[in-house]
Design a protein around this motif. Structure first.
Motif, PDB file in Angstrom:
ATOM      1  N   ALA A   8      23.005 -34.422  38.886  1.00  0.00           N
ATOM      2  CA  ALA A   8      22.278 -34.090  40.109  1.00  0.00           C
ATOM      3  C   ALA A   8      22.102 -35.333  40.976  1.00  0.00           C
ATOM      4  O   ALA A   8      22.045 -36.453  40.467  1.00  0.00           O
ATOM      5  CB  ALA A   8      20.913 -33.514  39.751  1.00  0.00           C
ATOM      6  N   PRO A   9      22.012 -35.149  42.295  1.00  0.00           N
ATOM      7  CA  PRO A   9      21.772 -36.285  43.184  1.00  0.00           C
ATOM      8  C   PRO A   9      20.422 -36.944  42.865  1.00  0.00           C
ATOM      9  O   PRO A   9      19.528 -36.309  42.290  1.00  0.00           O
ATOM     10  CB  PRO A   9      21.733 -35.661  44.575  1.00  0.00           C
ATOM     11  N   VAL A  10      20.283 -38.191  43.277  1.00  0.00           N
ATOM     12  CA  VAL A  10      19.034 -38.935  43.120  1.00  0.00           C
ATOM     13  C   VAL A  10      18.569 -39.368  44.501  1.00  0.00           C
ATOM     14  O   VAL A  10      19.334 -39.961  45.260  1.00  0.00           O
ATOM     15  CB  VAL A  10      19.235 -40.167  42.220  1.00  0.00           C
ATOM     16  N   LEU A  11      17.303 -39.070  44.837  1.00  0.00           N
ATOM     17  CA  LEU A  11      16.728 -39.471  46.118  1.00  0.00           C
ATOM     18  C   LEU A  11      15.864 -40.704  45.922  1.00  0.00           C
ATOM     19  O   LEU A  11      15.102 -40.781  44.952  1.00  0.00           O
ATOM     20  CB  LEU A  11      15.880 -38.349  46.715  1.00  0.00           C
ATOM     21  N   THR A  12      15.978 -41.669  46.855  1.00  0.00           N
ATOM     22  CA  THR A  12      15.161 -42.883  46.756  1.00  0.00           C
ATOM     23  C   THR A  12      14.194 -43.054  47.922  1.00  0.00           C
ATOM     24  O   THR A  12      13.142 -43.655  47.756  1.00  0.00           O
ATOM     25  CB  THR A  12      16.046 -44.140  46.646  1.00  0.00           C
ATOM     26  N   SER A  13      14.534 -42.522  49.112  1.00  0.00           N
ATOM     27  CA  SER A  13      13.603 -42.656  50.238  1.00  0.00           C
ATOM     28  C   SER A  13      13.928 -41.671  51.349  1.00  0.00           C
ATOM     29  O   SER A  13      15.046 -41.167  51.451  1.00  0.00           O
ATOM     30  CB  SER A  13      13.638 -44.079  50.806  1.00  0.00           C
ATOM     31  N   LEU A  14      12.901 -41.423  52.186  1.00  0.00           N
ATOM     32  CA  LEU A  14      13.028 -40.621  53.404  1.00  0.00           C
ATOM     33  C   LEU A  14      12.567 -41.490  54.567  1.00  0.00           C
ATOM     34  O   LEU A  14      11.508 -42.122  54.485  1.00  0.00           O
ATOM     35  CB  LEU A  14      12.129 -39.384  53.355  1.00  0.00           C
ATOM     36  N   THR A  15      13.335 -41.507  55.658  1.00  0.00           N
ATOM     37  CA  THR A  15      12.939 -42.281  56.832  1.00  0.00           C
ATOM     38  C   THR A  15      13.129 -41.432  58.074  1.00  0.00           C
ATOM     39  O   THR A  15      14.270 -41.077  58.378  1.00  0.00           O
ATOM     40  CB  THR A  15      13.784 -43.566  56.959  1.00  0.00           C
ATOM     41  N   THR A  57      14.308 -31.888  48.728  1.00  0.00           N
ATOM     42  CA  THR A  57      15.252 -31.944  47.612  1.00  0.00           C
ATOM     43  C   THR A  57      16.670 -31.724  48.121  1.00  0.00           C
ATOM     44  O   THR A  57      16.882 -31.148  49.185  1.00  0.00           O
ATOM     45  CB  THR A  57      14.948 -30.870  46.542  1.00  0.00           C
ATOM     46  N   VAL A  58      17.624 -32.184  47.330  1.00  0.00           N
ATOM     47  CA  VAL A  58      19.047 -31.956  47.593  1.00  0.00           C
ATOM     48  C   VAL A  58      19.623 -31.278  46.355  1.00  0.00           C
ATOM     49  O   VAL A  58      19.464 -31.785  45.243  1.00  0.00           O
ATOM     50  CB  VAL A  58      19.798 -33.270  47.877  1.00  0.00           C
ATOM     51  N   THR A  59      20.258 -30.128  46.561  1.00  0.00           N
ATOM     52  CA  THR A  59      20.845 -29.391  45.450  1.00  0.00           C
ATOM     53  C   THR A  59      22.361 -29.385  45.580  1.00  0.00           C
ATOM     54  O   THR A  59      22.897 -29.116  46.658  1.00  0.00           O
ATOM     55  CB  THR A  59      20.331 -27.939  45.424  1.00  0.00           C
ATOM     56  N   VAL A  60      23.027 -29.708  44.486  1.00  0.00           N
ATOM     57  CA  VAL A  60      24.485 -29.596  44.401  1.00  0.00           C
ATOM     58  C   VAL A  60      24.761 -28.346  43.589  1.00  0.00           C
ATOM     59  O   VAL A  60      24.211 -28.165  42.494  1.00  0.00           O
ATOM     60  CB  VAL A  60      25.113 -30.829  43.714  1.00  0.00           C
ATOM     61  N   GLU A  61      25.594 -27.476  44.128  1.00  0.00           N
ATOM     62  CA  GLU A  61      25.828 -26.161  43.531  1.00  0.00           C
ATOM     63  C   GLU A  61      26.104 -26.228  42.023  1.00  0.00           C
ATOM     64  O   GLU A  61      25.555 -25.458  41.253  1.00  0.00           O
ATOM     65  CB  GLU A  61      26.979 -25.470  44.251  1.00  0.00           C
ATOM     66  N   LEU A  62      26.949 -27.141  41.584  1.00  0.00           N
ATOM     67  CA  LEU A  62      27.324 -27.188  40.172  1.00  0.00           C
ATOM     68  C   LEU A  62      26.539 -28.202  39.350  1.00  0.00           C
ATOM     69  O   LEU A  62      26.592 -28.169  38.125  1.00  0.00           O
ATOM     70  CB  LEU A  62      28.823 -27.483  40.039  1.00  0.00           C
ATOM     71  N   ASP A  63      25.820 -29.125  40.020  1.00  0.00           N
ATOM     72  CA  ASP A  63      25.191 -30.230  39.297  1.00  0.00           C
ATOM     73  C   ASP A  63      23.673 -30.190  39.237  1.00  0.00           C
ATOM     74  O   ASP A  63      23.064 -30.990  38.539  1.00  0.00           O
ATOM     75  CB  ASP A  63      25.627 -31.564  39.901  1.00  0.00           C
ATOM     76  N   GLY A  64      23.030 -29.319  39.995  1.00  0.00           N
ATOM     77  CA  GLY A  64      21.584 -29.211  39.921  1.00  0.00           C
ATOM     78  C   GLY A  64      20.865 -29.833  41.105  1.00  0.00           C
ATOM     79  O   GLY A  64      21.471 -30.215  42.103  1.00  0.00           O
ATOM     80  N   THR A  65      19.550 -29.931  40.969  1.00  0.00           N
ATOM     81  CA  THR A  65      18.668 -30.365  42.050  1.00  0.00           C
ATOM     82  C   THR A  65      18.137 -31.762  41.787  1.00  0.00           C
ATOM     83  O   THR A  65      17.779 -32.104  40.659  1.00  0.00           O
ATOM     84  CB  THR A  65      17.504 -29.370  42.201  1.00  0.00           C
ATOM     85  N   SER A  66      18.052 -32.534  42.856  1.00  0.00           N
ATOM     86  CA  SER A  66      17.545 -33.901  42.785  1.00  0.00           C
ATOM     87  C   SER A  66      16.055 -33.932  42.467  1.00  0.00           C
ATOM     88  O   SER A  66      15.382 -32.898  42.464  1.00  0.00           O
ATOM     89  CB  SER A  66      17.749 -34.585  44.145  1.00  0.00           C
ATOM     90  N   ASN A  67      15.560 -35.140  42.278  1.00  0.00           N
ATOM     91  CA  ASN A  67      14.112 -35.363  42.263  1.00  0.00           C
ATOM     92  C   ASN A  67      13.577 -35.034  43.653  1.00  0.00           C
ATOM     93  O   ASN A  67      14.332 -34.963  44.614  1.00  0.00           O
ATOM     94  CB  ASN A  67      13.797 -36.803  41.876  1.00  0.00           C
ATOM     95  N   ALA A  68      12.291 -34.827  43.766  1.00  0.00           N
ATOM     96  CA  ALA A  68      11.668 -34.471  45.058  1.00  0.00           C
ATOM     97  C   ALA A  68      10.966 -35.680  45.659  1.00  0.00           C
ATOM     98  O   ALA A  68      10.388 -36.494  44.936  1.00  0.00           O
ATOM     99  CB  ALA A  68      10.670 -33.337  44.843  1.00  0.00           C
ATOM    100  N   LEU A  69      11.030 -35.784  46.988  1.00  0.00           N
ATOM    101  CA  LEU A  69      10.270 -36.786  47.723  1.00  0.00           C
ATOM    102  C   LEU A  69       9.397 -36.071  48.751  1.00  0.00           C
ATOM    103  O   LEU A  69       9.839 -35.095  49.365  1.00  0.00           O
ATOM    104  CB  LEU A  69      11.194 -37.763  48.449  1.00  0.00           C
ATOM    105  N   PRO A  70       8.148 -36.532  48.965  1.00  0.00           N
ATOM    106  CA  PRO A  70       7.249 -35.842  49.891  1.00  0.00           C
ATOM    107  C   PRO A  70       7.557 -36.141  51.349  1.00  0.00           C
ATOM    108  O   PRO A  70       7.868 -37.277  51.719  1.00  0.00           O
ATOM    109  CB  PRO A  70       5.874 -36.388  49.504  1.00  0.00           C
ATOM    110  N   TYR A  71       7.458 -35.098  52.175  1.00  0.00           N
ATOM    111  CA  TYR A  71       7.553 -35.207  53.628  1.00  0.00           C
ATOM    112  C   TYR A  71       6.312 -34.538  54.193  1.00  0.00           C
ATOM    113  O   TYR A  71       5.989 -33.397  53.818  1.00  0.00           O
ATOM    114  CB  TYR A  71       8.818 -34.518  54.148  1.00  0.00           C
ATOM    115  N   THR A  72       5.610 -35.228  55.081  1.00  0.00           N
ATOM    116  CA  THR A  72       4.343 -34.726  55.609  1.00  0.00           C
ATOM    117  C   THR A  72       4.476 -34.360  57.080  1.00  0.00           C
ATOM    118  O   THR A  72       4.921 -35.177  57.888  1.00  0.00           O
ATOM    119  CB  THR A  72       3.228 -35.770  55.431  1.00  0.00           C
ATOM    120  N   TYR A  73       4.078 -33.143  57.421  1.00  0.00           N
ATOM    121  CA  TYR A  73       4.023 -32.699  58.807  1.00  0.00           C
ATOM    122  C   TYR A  73       2.674 -33.113  59.382  1.00  0.00           C
ATOM    123  O   TYR A  73       1.633 -32.865  58.781  1.00  0.00           O
ATOM    124  CB  TYR A  73       4.180 -31.175  58.895  1.00  0.00           C
ATOM    125  N   VAL A  74       2.710 -33.779  60.537  1.00  0.00           N
ATOM    126  CA  VAL A  74       1.471 -34.264  61.147  1.00  0.00           C
ATOM    127  C   VAL A  74       1.228 -33.601  62.479  1.00  0.00           C
ATOM    128  O   VAL A  74       2.111 -33.054  63.079  1.00  0.00           O
ATOM    129  CB  VAL A  74       1.495 -35.792  61.333  1.00  0.00           C
TER     130      VAL A  74
END
Length: 84
Positions: free
Chosen positions: A2-9, A67-84
């Motif tokens: 599965a993909p790995v997420l490290t940051s959101l900008t 999250t990012v999901t790859v059809e055959l490999d699964g779902t990444s870890n989750a990172l929070p996104y906040t709506y303000v």
């Protein structure tokens, strides 16, 4: 693998407007179909490289998990996104 997420900008944005969000991590290219979700909402995105995706945040409220999901490999870890 599965993909790995490290940051959101940025990691937050307005709830009523669409915001361009850069997702950094790994495992984004040459893996088959991807889905990017903000909470339960799938959104449009561009794969910039194996380590970067640019997504458009859908409308929303509160804090959601990205999250990012790859059809055959699964779902990444989750990172929070906040709506303000």
């Amino acid at each position: 693998m599965a993909p790995v997420l490290t940051s959101l900008t940025p990691s937050s944005g307005p709830g009523a407007a669409f915001t361009s969000v850069v997702i950094a991590g790994s495992g984004f290219s040459n893996v088959g179909p991807l889905t990017v979700r903000f909470g339960t909402k799938a959104t449009t995105f561009t794969i910039d490289s194996d380590t970067q995706i640019t997504a458009i945040s859908p409308t929303g409220t509160g804090t959601v998990n990205v999250t990012v999901t790859v059809e055959l490999d699964g779902t990444s870890n989750a990172l929070p996104y906040t709506y303000v």
